[in-house]
Design an enzyme around this catalytic site. Sequence first.
Site, PDB file in Angstrom:
ATOM      1  N   HIS A  44      25.899  35.065  64.270  1.00  0.00           N
ATOM      2  CA  HIS A  44      25.932  36.289  65.083  1.00  0.00           C
ATOM      3  C   HIS A  44      27.115  37.114  64.566  1.00  0.00           C
ATOM      4  O   HIS A  44      28.139  37.257  65.242  1.00  0.00           O
ATOM      5  CB  HIS A  44      26.104  35.909  66.550  1.00  0.00           C
ATOM      6  N   ARG A  79      17.343  40.786  66.360  1.00  0.00           N
ATOM      7  CA  ARG A  79      17.654  39.456  66.909  1.00  0.00           C
ATOM      8  C   ARG A  79      16.349  38.673  66.926  1.00  0.00           C
ATOM      9  O   ARG A  79      15.303  39.198  67.331  1.00  0.00           O
ATOM     10  CB  ARG A  79      18.226  39.571  68.320  1.00  0.00           C
ATOM     11  N   ARG A 127      24.348  42.820  76.066  1.00  0.00           N
ATOM     12  CA  ARG A 127      25.470  43.452  75.365  1.00  0.00           C
ATOM     13  C   ARG A 127      25.142  43.901  73.945  1.00  0.00           C
ATOM     14  O   ARG A 127      25.461  45.024  73.551  1.00  0.00           O
ATOM     15  CB  ARG A 127      26.660  42.475  75.252  1.00  0.00           C
ATOM     16  N   THR A 128      24.538  43.023  73.179  1.00  0.00           N
ATOM     17  CA  THR A 128      24.372  43.328  71.748  1.00  0.00           C
ATOM     18  C   THR A 128      23.454  44.535  71.567  1.00  0.00           C
ATOM     19  O   THR A 128      23.792  45.485  70.857  1.00  0.00           O
ATOM     20  CB  THR A 128      23.810  42.098  71.012  1.00  0.00           C
ATOM     21  N   LYS A 187       0.015  39.958  69.023  1.00  0.00           N
ATOM     22  CA  LYS A 187      -1.372  39.867  68.536  1.00  0.00           C
ATOM     23  C   LYS A 187      -1.461  39.031  67.272  1.00  0.00           C
ATOM     24  O   LYS A 187      -2.525  38.913  66.676  1.00  0.00           O
ATOM     25  CB  LYS A 187      -1.913  41.265  68.222  1.00  0.00           C
TER      26      LYS A 187
HETATM   27  N1   CP Z   1      27.158  38.100  73.362  1.00  0.00           N
HETATM   28  C1   CP Z   1      25.846  38.391  73.308  1.00  0.00           C
HETATM   29  O1   CP Z   1      25.201  38.237  72.260  1.00  0.00           O
HETATM   30  O2   CP Z   1      25.338  38.881  74.466  1.00  0.00           O
HETATM   31  P1   CP Z   1      23.830  39.321  74.691  1.00  0.00           P
HETATM   32  O3   CP Z   1      22.968  38.087  74.526  1.00  0.00           O
HETATM   33  O4   CP Z   1      23.778  39.900  76.070  1.00  0.00           O
HETATM   34  O5   CP Z   1      23.490  40.332  73.638  1.00  0.00           O
END
Ligand code: CP
Length: 310
Positions: free
Chosen positions: A129, A101, A51-52, A80
């Site tokens: 998040h 991320r 999603r993110t 590497k």
């Molecule tokens: N909610 C969320 O962060 O989903 P993903 O890990 O799929 O990005």
Amino acid sequence: MNSNSLVSISDISKEEILQLLENARYFEENPNHKILDGKVVATLFFEPSTRTRLSFETAVNRLGGRVIGFSDASTTSSSKGETLKDTIKMVSNYVDLIVMRHYLEGAARYATEVTDTPIINAGDGAHQHPSQTMLDLYSIYKTQGTLENLTITMVGDLKYGRTVHSLLMAMQYFNPTFNFVACDELKMPAEYKEFCDQKGIKYTEHKEFSQEVINSSDIIYMTRVQRERFTDIMEYEKVKNLYNLHNAMLDNSKDNLRILHPLPRVNEIDQDVDDNPKAYYFQQAQNGLYARQAIICRALNIDIKEVQKS
Ligand code: CP
């Protein structure tokens, strides 16, 4: 640090949060707007995501920008031995904004210290998040008509679940009452309970996901047990099935109750809940597109009021 970066939800004020929510509503009504013409955004995902990453990339595409990046760090030169510092400095040469991320807590904050390019934290370990929080707030506002005075029940992995940590901090402005439902191994960390104490936020801790808790809730925020954060897989096995929501458990819940989940789910929400009108997790994920369009515009200093005039 570029002041347009978004690393922790505490980086932005209540006023900025409310402005982002207003802008998210604008983008929900007007998702296609070519205001990122000539802008390039990097999505650097050192951890898996559906999603993110896809909603950030869709947000850029719908706003007319371009995306570069990776979803599998094993295909990059970090495999590497290239350091995070060098990766960030190098990608900064190419783009106007970095969405990243990383599995390490503090990685996004560190990235802001090695570049002037704005950084959006798309999740750092078990820490924060913030873009998820903006879509959570938008979802709560849309379904409740307010953010004020709500009873929010957080269930499951409150130790490693970064989304509950960010949401808890953002709710400081809106007088929430929290129920924290978790086993001892996964309970809300002390630092977040201390945060609640300092801000005068009411909370109670529960080991049982009881009907009393469910029936008092305006929002139930279910979470997945974060298997990837456990060092001992046997510990995960012990706690992975402790909390499961089934449709029958909602029979006497409040009319305005909505079930949220950042997703992905494993088995903590039974599929028989999906058709209940109180289930909101798929719409919640959709709201991520609009919230992230608003966040990208903030990061790139794009004034939505000027956009609305054009
Ligand atoms: N909610 C969320 O962060 O989903 P993903 O890990 O799929 O990005």
